[in-house]
Write a protein that holds these residues in place. Structure first.
Motif, short mmCIF file in Angstrom:
data_model
loop_
_atom_site.label_atom_id
_atom_site.label_comp_id
_atom_site.label_asym_id
_atom_site.label_seq_id
_atom_site.Cartn_x
_atom_site.Cartn_y
_atom_site.Cartn_z
N ASP A 1 78.86 30.75 70.18
CA ASP A 1 80.19 31.16 69.72
C ASP A 1 80.55 32.55 70.24
N LYS A 2 79.56 33.46 70.20
CA LYS A 2 79.82 34.83 70.69
C LYS A 2 80.10 34.83 72.18
N SER A 3 79.32 34.03 72.93
CA SER A 3 79.54 33.93 74.38
C SER A 3 80.93 33.39 74.68
N TRP A 4 81.34 32.40 73.90
CA TRP A 4 82.68 31.84 74.09
C TRP A 4 83.78 32.86 73.78
N GLN A 5 83.56 33.64 72.75
CA GLN A 5 84.54 34.68 72.42
C GLN A 5 84.64 35.71 73.56
N ASN A 6 83.46 36.09 74.11
CA ASN A 6 83.48 37.03 75.24
C ASN A 6 84.20 36.43 76.45
N PHE A 7 83.96 35.17 76.67
CA PHE A 7 84.62 34.51 77.80
C PHE A 7 86.14 34.51 77.62
N ASN B 1 92.16 39.35 78.70
CA ASN B 1 92.32 40.80 78.62
C ASN B 1 91.69 41.43 79.86
N TYR B 2 92.54 42.03 80.71
CA TYR B 2 92.06 42.59 81.97
C TYR B 2 91.13 43.77 81.73
N GLU B 3 91.40 44.56 80.71
CA GLU B 3 90.54 45.71 80.42
C GLU B 3 89.15 45.23 80.02
N ALA B 4 89.12 44.14 79.26
CA ALA B 4 87.82 43.61 78.87
C ALA B 4 87.07 43.09 80.08
N LEU B 5 87.82 42.50 81.03
CA LEU B 5 87.19 42.01 82.25
C LEU B 5 86.60 43.17 83.05
N LYS B 6 87.36 44.27 83.18
CA LYS B 6 86.86 45.44 83.91
C LYS B 6 85.61 46.01 83.24
N LYS B 7 85.68 46.04 81.94
CA LYS B 7 84.54 46.57 81.19
C LYS B 7 83.31 45.69 81.39
#
Length: 937
Positions: free
Chosen positions: A831-837, A843-849
């Motif tokens: 579930d956590k991995s899916w949320q991160n995905f 969210n582009y900022e999350a992708l950059k991070k």
């Protein structure tokens, strides 16, 4: 009969009991409740109170003439029947008239006329009159019977005629105005209540020497005997004995014998048969019955033959009672001679003048005589009669092929019925006359007859009779009753009979017949076929028991047949047509014909016989368990048996040990042995005592008599189960649960507990009679403590087993809980991995991070040592336009001569790996090729 003659008529009733008549002698007074003028005039015509008063007077001849005139007037007035409300006064008139008759015979005719009117239906105004006047009517009919004490043939005959007319349902020509006849059965019911049948039976003594009167009394009793209540009244006054003594009275017409026998028939049908037979058991009655029968035997009329057969049926019922002196009276000898005279054809003065006409009545007589022989065979004193009158040869006359030339006088169906009946009787007579049976070569005749039964000879049984049931169109009925004869003589365990059979090849022949019956049963099963197979198995069991040579002969073909029976579907045991008896017979045959012979045992075990026995044992049929366990105990001396029991597996992978433990628990439950919910011992002092043993008091018995504890061993299956476990062992048995282990601990120490029980009984018996000395008392106490300590030790083992099981369950529970916990953690990570995905894709900022974090991890994973002259590989994939991580694998190829070269598939597909492998295969000059898959985080 003195009581009947002394009976007095009741006192005249008051005039108030006759509401339909006025008290005035001149008729000037009228009834207040007259329905109409015609009825009122009719009522005024006869005043019963005046008639009673007039008959009560006595005096001159003129008064007698007036009395006779008045009686004629009464008869004329009631010529269509008596009203119910006048019955009581009519009874008074009858009694007064009967008193007058003792003085003047002139009153006989009026009395008979009044009695005659009792034969007409009574008249009633309302439907309720039948119930309202039932007491008066029943008493009136009783007094009518008491008038049989009058010494007048005319009066007695008229009374009987009136009683016979009770059963006449025809209505009179005219009826009283305002009245209607009572129901047809009303008088019969009132006669039952009044005990008329009992009175008429007692009156037989009065008419002993008057044939006409006796015949009329018997005719009346014959009509009354259709009622069960009247039959009971006759029996209460020894009616059966009185009627039997009437059978031989002088009567040219034959009515006396006919009516007496008919009444006896009705008594036997409608009253307790035992009570009637008890009245006929006297030597006097049997002599009377014999003389009547002998007189009819030589009769030529059709009615004589029918009556003869009726008396034979009565004689048959008497023969069933051992107390009836049929043999002492000579009646039994006459019957036996008649039954055998046509077969043995020896002259006998007892049947002089008798000629068999082969009519239907003679056919019925023949069957009845055979039946009486079968009944008499139960009495050992009849053996001499059977021997002297050649009963065995006469019955063996029918043990031959059914050919038309053998029975020219009977029809085919009649001869077959007589043949089967003779075989059935022979099965009862042969055990009584064994020597005669052997001297007549009966075994040979029966075996030849059985050979014909399985031959292809075209014979089709009619199957019309009781004995022919199930044999229509075949010879099964003949086979069935022939085998019954063999079974009856073999069951005697007579060495001469059994040796005679075996010497003639009976074992092989019986096995052939058994296979024949089994093959026929596969097409269509029947009760007859199942009985045939069961009888053959029993005969083989007796023949082969305790004789190894016969067992070896049986094993050549018999083992396969037994195995086929053991494969029977257990659900068929409840079919109700005999499969359970057949299986029990097969098990008995297995015990007698196989066990004890090494070759037979080996053959049975090789054909998986032990597996089949365990399959049947797993069904847990109470009727089978005991014998199967006994067979397994006997087989357990063979090492192969124990091996087969160890590797056997039943349904749901059950083992033999598990089946035996469950049988033990079920047996203890049936015996009422105390156990707790886990199967542990409740009473360590008496751990295996049954409820019956607990209820028994201390009863001192001799040393030669077994005690309750010893007898219980032979009656229950626990000793057999212990014996099997002693062969299997008590350790490392597969397929046992913790509860089974708890029960197994009891089984293991069963003998110790039984020894303690016996010592406990010995101690109780000793203390019941006297006080033991100190040393003996100390020894008994020590033995008791040892037994109790054994129980406590077993209880401790049971607790340990349950505790181990509890700990094991806790471990399994923890293991399952950890698996559930790991599954939950994995689910949370997914579930956590899916949320991160989702966060990286939206969210582009999350992708950059995430990208920066990925680079950090890559740099941290690099080796710190620098590779000299090595190329630098970039972790970025050019022209990548996805927001997710690339494939999990990249292909890296290194060449030792040219340095390192890295090719990456932009799409992360498997095609790059394939091309690299193909290139490497083509380049044979390369020194080394190194493939490496590097996971991409």
């Amino acid at each position: 009969m003195a009581s009947l003659a002394a009976a007095e008529p009741p006192a005249p009733r008051a005039a108030s009991r006759s509401p339909g008549l006025g008290p005035s002698r001149s008729g000037s007074e009228r009834r207040s409740n007259a329905a109409d003028p015609a009825q009122d005039a009719q009522s005024r015509s006869v005043d019963l109170n005046h008639v009673i008063a007039l008959l009560g007077d006595s005096g001159s001849e003129d008064l007698e003439k007036e009395q006779l005139k008045t009686l004629k007037k009464v008869v004329k007035h009631f010529e269509n029947g008596f009203p119910l409300q006048d019955i009581a006064q009519i009874t008074d008139v009858l009694n007064l008239c009967a008193d007058k008759m003792y003085e003047q015979e002139a009153f006989t005719e009026p009395l008979c006329e009044l009695i005659k009117l009792f034969g007409l239906p009574f008249q009633k105004r309302k439907s309720s009159d039948e119930a309202n006047y039932s007491v008066e009517v029943s008493q009136s009919i009783t007094h009518l019977g008491y008038l049989m004490s009058i010494q007048s043939s005319q009066v007695r005959i008229q009374i009987c005629k009136s009683v016979v007319n009770f059963f006449n349902t025809e209505l009179p020509g005219k009826l009283l105005s305002g009245y209607q006849p009572t129901s047809p059965n009303y008088k019969i019911r009132m006669a039952e209540i009044g005990g008329l049948a009992e009175i008429l039976v007692l009156s037989l003594t009065l008419v002993e020497n008057q044939l006409t009167e006796k015949l009329w009394v018997l005719k009346a009793l014959q009509h009354l005997s259709i009622s069960g209540e009247s039959c009971e009244q006759m029996v209460n006054v020894q009616g059966a004995r009185r009627l039997c003594l009437c059978l031989n009275g002088a009567d040219p017409s034959g009515q006396l014998l006919f009516r007496s026998s008919d009444i006896l028939w009705n008594l036997l049908e409608k009253v307790s048969k035992e009570e009637v037979v008890n009245q006929l058991r006297s030597l006097e009655c049997v002599h009377a019955l014999k003389e009547a029968f002998v007189e009819l035997v030589c009769g030529f009329r059709h009615c004589d033959h029918q009556l003869r057969n009726d008396l034979l049926v009565i004689a048959t019922l008497l023969a069933e009672s051992p107390a009836v002196p049929l043999i002492e009276s000579g009646f039994a000898k006459i019957l036996i001679v008649l039954a055998t005279c046509t077969e043995v054809k020896l002259p006998n003065p007892l049947v002089k003048g008798f000629k068999l006409t082969y009519s239907y009545e003679d056919f019925e007589m023949k069957k009845l005589l055979f039946n009486i022989i079968g009944i008499l065979s139960k009495d050992p004193s009849s053996a001499q009669l059977f021997s002297e009158n050649h009963v065995i040869p006469a019955l063996l006359y029918y043990v031959k092929q059914n050919q038309r030339s053998a029975f020219p006088d009977w029809s085919a169906a009649q001869y077959e019925e007589l043949q089967l009946h003779a075989l059935a009787v022979l099965a009862s007579v042969a055990p009584v006359l064994v020597d005669k049976y052997l001297s007549c070569q009966a075994n040979t005749l029966l075996l030849v007859f059985l050979e014909w039964c399985i031959s292809q000879d075209p014979f089709f049984g009619r199957g019309n009779s009781f004995h022919g049931t199930g044999g229509r169109g075949t010879k099964l009925a003949q086979m069935r009753y022939s085998l019954r004869v063999l079974r009856s003589v073999v069951a005697l365990y007579n060495d001469a009979v059994n040796s005679n059979l075996c010497d003639q090849g009976a074992i092989s022949q019986l096995l052939d017949i058994l296979k024949y019956a089994a093959d026929v049963a596969k097409e269509k099963e029947s009760i007859a076929l199942l009985e045939i197979q069961a009888d053959i198995l029993f005969i083989l069991s007796v023949l082969c028991e305790d004789d190894n040579n016969r067992k070896e002969l049986f094993s050549c073909e018999g083992i396969d047949i037994l195995v086929s029976y053991l494969k029977m579907d257990p659900t068929r045991l409840c079919s109700g047509i005999g499969h359970n008896c057949l299986l029990l017979s097969a098990l008995d045959c297995l015990w007698s014909c196989v066990i004890g012979c090494f070759l037979a045992e080996e053959s049975f075990i090789e054909k998986q016989g032990v597996f089949l026995l365990l399959d049947l044992l797993a069904v847990r049929d109470n009727n089978l368990c005991n014998i199967i366990l006994g067979i397994l105990v006997e087989f357990s001396d063979n090492p192969k048996t124990v091996l087969h029991m160890s590797i056997w597996r039943g349904k749901r992978d059950r083992t033999a040990a598990n089946v035996l433990v469950q049988l033990w628990r079920q047996e203890e439950q049936d015996l009422g042995v105390k156990r707790d919910q886990n199967g542990k011992i409740v009473d360590p002092k008496r751990p295996v005592v049954t409820s019956f043993q607990r209820q028994q008091k201390v009863i001192p018995v001799p040393a030669c008599c077994p005690s309750f504890s010893v007898m219980e061993i032979s009656e229950s299956i626990r000793a057999k189960i212990y014996s099997l476990f002693w062969k299997l062992g008590f350790e490392n048995l597969p397929g046992l649960s913790a509860k089974d282990v708890v029960t197994l601990a009891i089984i293991q120490h069963y003998i110790d507990f039984k020894v303690g029980e016996v010592w406990s009984e010995i101690s109780a018996e000793i203390k019941e009679e006297f006080r033991p000395v100190t040393s003996d008392e100390r020894a008994l106490k020590l033995i008791s403590e040892v037994s109790e300590n054994t129980g406590r030790m077993v209880l401790g083992l049971q607790n340990e087993a349950l505790e181990r099981q509890h700990n094991q369950e806790i471990k399994e529970e923890k293991k399952i809980y950890k698996e559930i916990q790991a599954t939950q953690v994995q689910k949370e990570m997914i579930d956590k991995s899916w949320q991160n995905f989702l966060a990286r894709t939206s969210n582009y900022e999350a992708l950059k991070k995430a990208k920066m974090h990925q680079k950090t991890l890559i740099e941290a994973s690099r080796s710190k040592a620098k590779l000299h002259n090595g190329p630098e590989h970039s972790t970025d994939i050019p022209n990548l336009h996805t927001t997710v991580a690339p494939g999990r694998c990249v292909t890296v190829e290194g060449l030792c001569q040219e340095g390192l070269r890295a090719d990456t598939d932009p799409a992360g597909s498997k095609s790059t790996v394939g091309r690299a492998i193909r290139n490497n295969q083509k380049d044979k000059t390369l020194d080394s090729v190194k493939k490496k898959s590097v996971p991409v985080e």
